[in-house]
Scaffold this motif. Structure first.
Motif, mmCIF file in Angstrom:
data_model
loop_
_atom_site.group_PDB
_atom_site.id
_atom_site.type_symbol
_atom_site.label_atom_id
_atom_site.label_comp_id
_atom_site.label_asym_id
_atom_site.label_seq_id
_atom_site.Cartn_x
_atom_site.Cartn_y
_atom_site.Cartn_z
ATOM 1 N N ILE A 64 24.007 -5.072 -6.415
ATOM 2 C CA ILE A 64 25.144 -4.549 -7.172
ATOM 3 C C ILE A 64 24.840 -3.153 -7.587
ATOM 4 C CG2 ILE A 64 24.461 -5.936 -9.248
ATOM 5 C CD1 ILE A 64 28.258 -5.091 -8.542
ATOM 6 N N VAL A 65 25.746 -2.196 -7.321
ATOM 7 C CA VAL A 65 25.501 -0.862 -7.855
ATOM 8 C C VAL A 65 26.716 -0.592 -8.913
ATOM 9 C CG1 VAL A 65 24.012 0.227 -6.265
ATOM 10 C CG2 VAL A 65 26.156 0.126 -5.716
ATOM 11 N N TYR A 66 26.204 0.039 -10.077
ATOM 12 C CA TYR A 66 27.183 0.213 -11.116
ATOM 13 C C TYR A 66 26.681 1.404 -12.194
ATOM 14 C CZ TYR A 66 23.788 -2.352 -13.998
ATOM 15 O OH TYR A 66 22.459 -2.780 -14.625
ATOM 16 N N PRO A 67 27.622 1.865 -12.766
ATOM 17 C CA PRO A 67 27.366 3.074 -13.355
ATOM 18 C C PRO A 67 26.396 3.110 -14.598
ATOM 19 C CG PRO A 67 29.653 3.210 -13.052
ATOM 20 C CD PRO A 67 29.107 1.681 -12.605
ATOM 21 N N SER A 68 25.215 3.884 -14.707
ATOM 22 C CA SER A 68 24.192 3.557 -15.740
ATOM 23 C C SER A 68 24.986 3.925 -16.958
ATOM 24 C CB SER A 68 23.073 4.437 -15.593
ATOM 25 O OG SER A 68 22.666 4.497 -14.171
ATOM 26 N N THR A 69 26.027 4.625 -17.101
ATOM 27 C CA THR A 69 26.548 5.023 -18.442
ATOM 28 C C THR A 69 27.508 3.467 -18.979
ATOM 29 O OG1 THR A 69 28.634 5.297 -17.038
ATOM 30 C CG2 THR A 69 27.102 7.294 -17.855
ATOM 31 N N THR A 70 27.417 2.455 -18.656
ATOM 32 C CA THR A 70 27.942 1.424 -19.083
ATOM 33 C C THR A 70 26.885 0.518 -19.935
ATOM 34 O OG1 THR A 70 27.231 -0.053 -17.248
ATOM 35 C CG2 THR A 70 29.388 0.872 -17.034
ATOM 36 N N LEU A 71 27.628 -0.035 -20.859
ATOM 37 C CA LEU A 71 26.793 -1.120 -21.779
ATOM 38 C C LEU A 71 26.587 -2.161 -20.935
ATOM 39 C CD1 LEU A 71 25.569 -0.844 -24.325
ATOM 40 C CD2 LEU A 71 27.438 -1.762 -25.640
ATOM 41 N N HIS A 72 25.480 -2.883 -20.825
ATOM 42 C CA HIS A 72 25.441 -4.158 -20.044
ATOM 43 C C HIS A 72 24.081 -5.044 -20.556
ATOM 44 C CE1 HIS A 72 22.677 -1.099 -18.377
ATOM 45 N NE2 HIS A 72 21.998 -2.029 -17.891
ATOM 46 N N GLU A 73 24.166 -6.337 -19.947
ATOM 47 C CA GLU A 73 23.211 -7.196 -20.250
ATOM 48 C C GLU A 73 23.001 -8.323 -19.268
ATOM 49 O OE1 GLU A 73 24.502 -10.259 -23.617
ATOM 50 O OE2 GLU A 73 26.371 -10.206 -22.844
ATOM 51 N N VAL A 74 21.649 -8.867 -19.370
ATOM 52 C CA VAL A 74 21.542 -10.077 -18.415
ATOM 53 C C VAL A 74 21.643 -11.091 -19.428
ATOM 54 C CG1 VAL A 74 19.800 -11.324 -16.993
ATOM 55 C CG2 VAL A 74 20.070 -8.672 -17.052
ATOM 56 N N GLU A 75 22.433 -12.052 -19.273
ATOM 57 C CA GLU A 75 22.824 -13.241 -19.829
ATOM 58 C C GLU A 75 21.586 -14.287 -19.700
ATOM 59 O OE1 GLU A 75 27.720 -13.190 -19.833
ATOM 60 O OE2 GLU A 75 26.580 -14.502 -18.637
ATOM 61 N N GLU A 76 21.492 -15.072 -20.896
ATOM 62 C CA GLU A 76 20.403 -16.173 -20.742
ATOM 63 C C GLU A 76 20.194 -17.003 -19.522
ATOM 64 O OE1 GLU A 76 19.816 -18.216 -24.586
ATOM 65 O OE2 GLU A 76 18.662 -19.759 -23.651
ATOM 66 N N VAL A 77 19.162 -17.206 -19.103
ATOM 67 C CA VAL A 77 18.984 -18.111 -17.960
ATOM 68 C C VAL A 77 18.985 -19.505 -18.665
ATOM 69 C CG1 VAL A 77 17.451 -18.858 -16.168
ATOM 70 C CG2 VAL A 77 18.148 -16.381 -16.255
ATOM 71 N N THR A 78 19.643 -20.435 -18.080
ATOM 72 C CA THR A 78 19.832 -21.769 -18.849
ATOM 73 C C THR A 78 19.040 -22.904 -18.081
ATOM 74 O OG1 THR A 78 22.016 -22.183 -18.238
ATOM 75 C CG2 THR A 78 21.650 -21.296 -20.247
ATOM 76 N N LYS A 79 18.845 -22.484 -16.736
ATOM 77 C CA LYS A 79 17.978 -23.273 -15.789
ATOM 78 C C LYS A 79 17.610 -22.715 -14.625
ATOM 79 C CE LYS A 79 19.026 -27.690 -13.621
ATOM 80 N NZ LYS A 79 19.935 -28.590 -12.908
ATOM 81 N N ILE A 85 28.865 -6.738 -17.444
ATOM 82 C CA ILE A 85 28.884 -5.486 -17.693
ATOM 83 C C ILE A 85 30.207 -5.312 -18.524
ATOM 84 C CG2 ILE A 85 29.450 -3.026 -16.737
ATOM 85 C CD1 ILE A 85 27.936 -3.879 -14.263
ATOM 86 N N LYS A 86 30.025 -4.700 -19.853
ATOM 87 C CA LYS A 86 30.968 -4.364 -20.850
ATOM 88 C C LYS A 86 31.637 -3.160 -20.486
ATOM 89 C CE LYS A 86 31.491 -5.358 -25.666
ATOM 90 N NZ LYS A 86 30.851 -5.244 -27.081
ATOM 91 N N GLN A 87 32.965 -3.121 -20.448
ATOM 92 C CA GLN A 87 33.722 -2.007 -20.488
ATOM 93 C C GLN A 87 34.697 -2.089 -21.415
ATOM 94 O OE1 GLN A 87 34.558 -1.382 -16.106
ATOM 95 N NE2 GLN A 87 33.544 0.526 -16.246
ATOM 96 N N ALA A 88 35.352 -0.628 -21.953
ATOM 97 C CA ALA A 88 36.585 -0.687 -22.681
ATOM 98 C C ALA A 88 37.577 -1.522 -22.208
ATOM 99 C CB ALA A 88 36.889 0.571 -22.855
ATOM 100 N N ASP A 89 38.077 -1.592 -20.902
ATOM 101 C CA ASP A 89 38.854 -2.204 -20.479
ATOM 102 C C ASP A 89 38.667 -3.656 -19.730
ATOM 103 O OD1 ASP A 89 37.746 -1.372 -18.503
ATOM 104 O OD2 ASP A 89 39.287 -0.240 -17.097
ATOM 105 N N GLY A 90 37.678 -4.076 -20.178
ATOM 106 C CA GLY A 90 37.497 -5.527 -19.772
ATOM 107 C C GLY A 90 35.948 -5.782 -19.546
ATOM 108 N N HIS A 91 35.534 -7.089 -19.011
ATOM 109 C CA HIS A 91 34.336 -7.431 -18.812
ATOM 110 C C HIS A 91 33.976 -7.892 -17.134
ATOM 111 C CE1 HIS A 91 33.121 -8.001 -23.197
ATOM 112 N NE2 HIS A 91 34.489 -8.169 -23.269
#
Ligand code: AKG
Ligand code: FE2
Length: 220
Positions: free
Chosen positions: A146-161, A129-135
Motif C-alpha cells: 500500500i502506498v499512501y501520503p506521508s502527510t496523513t496521521l496513521h497507526e498500526v492496530e494491535e496484533v491480537t493473534k 489511516i485517519k483522514q478528516a473525511d474518514g478512516h
C-alpha cells in the motif's frame, strides 16, 4: 490518495524474503525513534539481511509501472522489515518529514508498507489511516503493498493473534505536493487509456499539457 499494488513482490521475492526473515535478528523498533511513546514493534537489525531484503523490495518498486506512475519516485529509502508479535502496535503518529538513509536524507512524501505475511496468519494489525473525511484500514494480501501520503496521521492496530510482518519505506517524489501529484497521475492515466481513441493532433496537445505541468511542478 492511496494505492494498493497487488502482486508487487513475485514468488521468488517472497521466498527469498522469507528465508532472510527466518534467520535474521530483530531488535526493539525504538532504536529508530527512542522518544516515541506509541511505537511497539521489532526491526530487522542485521546488516547483510537488511541489504538483501531492502534490495529485493526496492527492485520490486522500481519495476512496477503502477508504482512509478503513482509516485513519481525521486529517492526511495531502503525498505526495512518490521514485525509485530501478539500485543504489539504502533499508535497514531505522523511520519518524520526527513528520513536519514545511507545515500543522504529522503523527504517522506509517500509512505509504503509491503505485506510480507498472509493476512490469515494474524488478527488485528491493520494499517489504519485517519483522514478528516474518514478512516481507512488496510491489511493486504501477501506480496502486495500500500502506498499512501506521508502527510496523513496513521497507526498500526494491535496484533491480537499471530504475527504481522511487513516491509516499510518512504519515498521522495518528484512532485512533492500530493494534490498536484494526484492531478498529474489522473491526467496521465486518462491520456494513456484514451490516447488511442483521440486524433493524433489532440493527443499531441494532451501530451504537451502533461509535460508542461510536470515541468512546472516536478523536481529532478
Ligand atoms: O507497518 C506499517 O504498516 C506502517 C508503520 C509506520 O507507520 C511507520 O513505520 O512509520
Ligand atoms: Fe508511520
Amino acid at each position: 490518495m492511496f494505492k494498493m499494488i497487488y502482486g508487487l513482490l513475485n514468488g521468488q521475492d517472497i521466498k527469498e524474503l522469507r528465508e532472510i526473515i527466518e534467520t535474521a535478528t530483530f531488535v526493539d523498533g525504538k532504536i529508530s525513534n527512542p522518544h516515541s511513546l506509541v511505537k511497539d514493534n521489532l526491526h530487522l537489525n542485521d546488516e547483510e539481511a537488511y541489504e538483501r531484503s531492502s534490495t529485493i523490495m526496492t527492485n520490486a518498486l522500481l519495476r512496477s509501472e503502477e508504482f512509478r506512475a503513482f509516485a513519481f519516485p525521486r529517492k526511495i529509502a531502503p525498505p526495512l522489515v518490521t514485525r509485530y508479535n501478539k500485543g504489539m502496535r504502533y499508535g497514531l503518529h505522523p511520519d518524520m518529514a526527513f528520513m536519514q538513509s545511507v545515500d543522504g536524507p529522503v523527504r517522506s512524501d509517500i509512505s509504503c508498507t509491503f505485506f510480507l505475511q498472509d493476512p490469515s496468519k494474524y488478527e488485528g494489525g491493520a494499517l489504519h489511516i485517519k483522514q478528516a473525511d474518514g478512516h481507512m484500514r488496510f491489511k493486504g494480501e501477501l506480496g502486495s503493498a500500500i502506498v499512501y501520503p506521508s502527510t496523513t496521521l496513521h497507526e498500526v492496530e494491535e496484533v491480537t493473534k499471530g504475527e504481522r510482518i511487513v516491509g516499510i519505506t518512504f519515498i521522495e517524489s518528484q512532485v512533492a505536493d500530493p494534490a498536484k501529484r494526484e492531478l498529474l497521475y489522473e491526467l496521465n492515466e486518462v491520456a494513456a487509456l484514451e490516447g488511442a481513441n483521440m486524433s493524433a493532433e489532440n493527443f499531441t496537445r494532451i501530451q504537451t499539457v502533461q509535460q508542461n505541468l510536470f515541468r512546472r511542478w516536478g523536481e529532478c
